[in-house]
Design a protein around this motif. Structure first.
Motif: not given
Ligand code: UFG
Length: 318
Positions: A202-205, A212-214, A277-278
């Motif tokens: 899971a990429i948390y957000w 790159d938004g992460t 989600p984060n």
């Protein structure tokens, strides 16, 4: 004496101290550590940091590297009592045992989590400490404890504030890496996905205000980290009654996606991911200023993100 020397970082620190010619006693209650991670050349005291005084006296201990701690952020939010008891109460008991035994040199495993959501990056040691969880708060309490023990009792102390530690120590006679019963860290989880031991990561957000938004973190090889402990230990041998606080990071940030690219480059497989989600309390960006560690300890990290991922991969396969 290395407390927590059966754990991930403590075992690599112990092996690094032995390789540099130190005699090492490992104190560890094996609550989360592994007996087989204690290097064979170290003396092993299977006990709690609250019972350290006889170990200090019987082994002629000159200095302590204090790595033993509870270190799961989410657990600290759910069960803070464990963190105040083990990390703060346990460290106070250890310092009192040191005082009673006349041992006044200590290197302490502190954390970037003391800073919380830092206003500016790279983060200097002078940045406001505002931990966003009980884990970080418990480590900050011990940092303050050490300052007061330096002033009042002549301790020579170093708090090393680790950023994101990764990688493994792989040599012909010793292989030491991350083996957490509850794994929460990005690199080992990504490698478990590649190995088919987990379905996905899971990429948390993915909408943080980063390129790159992460999330961006400062990854540091556990071998570089261990070498900093050697330098810090030497520093306590020459400094007077003083408490030094040093960040340990590479000084560079990598996003979650960049870490996953490194995992693909090393293993040849892109881990399956899902956007999620984060995770509560995750700051968008954490990058260390390591200027102080370079200037005062004469330390500099040398190993790349690909080496961290590669060593972690080889360790997990072994
Ligand atoms: N991440 C994911 N998916 C996962 C695991 C992590 O996207 O399954 C992301 C996190 O959101 C974070 C990055 O990967 O952005 C790194 O996460 P880790 O859990 O590997 O490390 P943390 O940055 O959360 O934690 C580290 C130390 C803690 C310390 C903290 C200080 O491991 O002990 O830095 O902020 F408290």
């Amino acid at each position: 004496m290395v407390t927590g020397g059966a754990g991930y970082i403590g075992s690599v620190v112990s092996a690094t101290l032995l390789a540099a010619g130190h005699e090492v006693t490992v104190l560890d209650d094996l609550s989360t550590g592994h007996r087989d991670a204690v290097p064979a050349a170290a003396h092993f005291a299977p006990t709690s940091i609250t019972r350290a005084e006889p170990v200090l006296r019987d082994n002629g201990i000159e200095a302590v590297v204090h790595c033993a701690a509870k270190s799961l952020v989410a657990e600290s939010v759910q069960s803070p009592q464990l963190y105040w008891d083990n990390n703060v109460g346990g460290s106070l008991a250890l310092l009192e045992a040191m005082r009673a035994a006349g041992v006044r040199r200590i290197v302490f495993s502190s954390t970037a989590a003391v800073y919380g959501q830092a206003a500016e990056v790279p983060i200097l040691e002078s940045a406001a400490a505002a931990p966003s969880n009980p884990y970080g708060a418990s480590k900050l309490a011990v940092d303050h404890m050490l300052t007061s023990y330096a002033v009042a009792y002549g301790f020579s102390a170093v708090s090393l504030r680790y950023f994101n530690v990764a990688g493994a120590l792989l040599s012909p006679d010793v292989q030491l890496g991350e083996r957490h019963a509850t794994e929460t860290h990005l690199i080992p989880i990504a490698l478990q996905v590649v190995a088919g031991e987990r379905p996905e990561l899971a990429i948390y957000w993915t909408a943080y205000p980063t390129p790159d938004g992460t999330c961006v973190r400062d990854y540091i090889h556990v071998r570089d980290l261990a070498e900093a402990h050697l330098r810090a230990l030497d520093w306590t041998g020459t400094a007077g009654a003083e408490h030094l606080v040093c960040n340990l990071g590479s000084g560079q940030g990598n996003s979650v996606r960049e870490v996953l690219d490194a995992v693909q480059a090393v293993t040849g497989t892109a881990p399956a991911v899902r956007e999620a989600p984060n995770r509560a309390g995750d700051p968008a960006v954490l990058i260390a200023s390591n200027t102080r560690a370079r200037a005062v300890l004469g330390w500099s990290p040398t190993r790349s993100l690909n080496e961290m991922v590669g060593d972690a991969w080889r360790f997990s396969r072994a």
